[in-house]
Design a protein around this motif. Structure first.
Motif, PDB file in Angstrom:
ATOM      1  N   ARG A 181       0.847  -1.028  -0.035  1.00  0.00           N
ATOM      2  CA  ARG A 181       0.018  -0.057   0.045  1.00  0.00           C
ATOM      3  C   ARG A 181       1.139   1.354  -0.114  1.00  0.00           C
ATOM      4  O   ARG A 181       1.818   1.368   0.761  1.00  0.00           O
ATOM      5  N   LEU A 182       0.490   2.383  -0.751  1.00  0.00           N
ATOM      6  CA  LEU A 182       1.088   3.459  -0.983  1.00  0.00           C
ATOM      7  C   LEU A 182       0.825   4.311   0.413  1.00  0.00           C
ATOM      8  O   LEU A 182      -0.294   4.099   1.071  1.00  0.00           O
ATOM      9  N   PRO A 183       1.696   5.175   0.897  1.00  0.00           N
ATOM     10  CA  PRO A 183       1.346   6.239   1.982  1.00  0.00           C
ATOM     11  C   PRO A 183      -0.005   6.820   1.459  1.00  0.00           C
ATOM     12  O   PRO A 183      -0.016   7.328   0.339  1.00  0.00           O
ATOM     13  N   GLU A 184      -0.900   7.409   2.333  1.00  0.00           N
ATOM     14  CA  GLU A 184      -1.993   8.021   2.265  1.00  0.00           C
ATOM     15  C   GLU A 184      -1.719   9.203   1.367  1.00  0.00           C
ATOM     16  O   GLU A 184      -2.529   9.333   0.394  1.00  0.00           O
ATOM     17  N   ASN A 185      -1.045  10.231   1.711  1.00  0.00           N
ATOM     18  CA  ASN A 185      -0.650  11.406   1.340  1.00  0.00           C
ATOM     19  C   ASN A 185      -0.193  11.121  -0.496  1.00  0.00           C
ATOM     20  O   ASN A 185      -0.642  11.820  -1.330  1.00  0.00           O
ATOM     21  N   LEU A 190      -1.954  10.673  -6.274  1.00  0.00           N
ATOM     22  CA  LEU A 190      -2.057   9.859  -7.326  1.00  0.00           C
ATOM     23  C   LEU A 190      -3.563   9.576  -7.942  1.00  0.00           C
ATOM     24  O   LEU A 190      -3.758   9.772  -9.042  1.00  0.00           O
ATOM     25  N   GLN A 191      -4.371   9.565  -6.903  1.00  0.00           N
ATOM     26  CA  GLN A 191      -5.937   9.482  -7.516  1.00  0.00           C
ATOM     27  C   GLN A 191      -6.535  10.631  -7.804  1.00  0.00           C
ATOM     28  O   GLN A 191      -6.971  10.495  -8.941  1.00  0.00           O
TER      29      GLN A 191
END
Length: 212
Positions: A181-185, A190-191
């Protein structure tokens, strides 16, 4: 989002560039010393590669991939007895992997060495070798540096196998069973970028308001 990320390789060559602005590297050996001292960690290693294995020739008889410059994430693994490539455009949790089978039956297990463009290399080498007396007369280089260049240029006339043998290569690590999983920030950025580039354009004509 750009087509590549700036990671440690960019940082490394930035350090090399900065060091070479301040330190002279008149020979190949001196260049390796400057590169090693310019980059940390302390266990960094610089080495002159006289040759490399020709992996392109090794896979030249296999099916070729097309369109692989667009996706940003890949996995290669065995699905039963079938070698499989899984890919997706972005490392987003809601995007599913797409799979294609790979066929390596045409792979040549015998590695060869990449051959340089001999005519070009030989012309450059002869030209540089002829210039050595001029460099010596002009005092551009020290006598020891002239000798270093002479030995190096003579060594280019012979082709050697890479020091690392194919059988010494380590096996690939197994693909992780859980998606990293990527870091939330980073995921949020990216989204946002993905929504922007995925948005469909819409052109309309706005009628000019006519005044009486």
């Amino acid at each position: 989002m750009v087509g590549h990320t700036h990671e440690d390789i960019d940082q490394m060559f930035s350090k090399f560039s900065q060091a070479l602005h301040h330190k002279s590297a008149p020979t190949v050996g001196k260049l390796l010393e400057v590169l090693k001292a310019a980059y940390r960690p302390e266990n960094s290693h610089s080495e002159l590669l006289r040759s490399v294995w020709d992996f392109r020739a090794m896979f030249s008889g296999c099916d070729a991939l097309r369109g692989h410059s667009i996706p940003h994430i890949f996995k290669i693994y065995m699905k039963g007895s079938q070698l499989t490539l899984a890919y997706k455009d972005w490392p987003l949790p809601d995007e599913m992997y797409r799979e294609i089978p790979m066929n390596l039956t045409g792979m040549n297990p015998h590695l060869s060495v990449v051959r340089p463009l001999c005519t070009t290399i030989e012309d450059i080498t002869r030209s540089m070798y002829r210039d050595l007396p001029k460099w010596k007369e002009s005092a551009r280089l020290k006598p020891s540096e002239i000798d270093d260049w002479g030995r190096y240029l003579q060594s280019l006339s012979t082709t050697v196998d890479p020091e690392v043998d194919f059988k010494d290569f380590e096996n690939f690590n197994a693909a992780p069973t859980e998606e990293r999983r990527l870091p939330e920030n980073l995921l949020a950025a990216l989204q946002k970028s993905h929504r922007k580039i995925s948005r469909k354009s819409q052109v309309s004509v706005q009628r000019k308001r006519r005044t009486q």
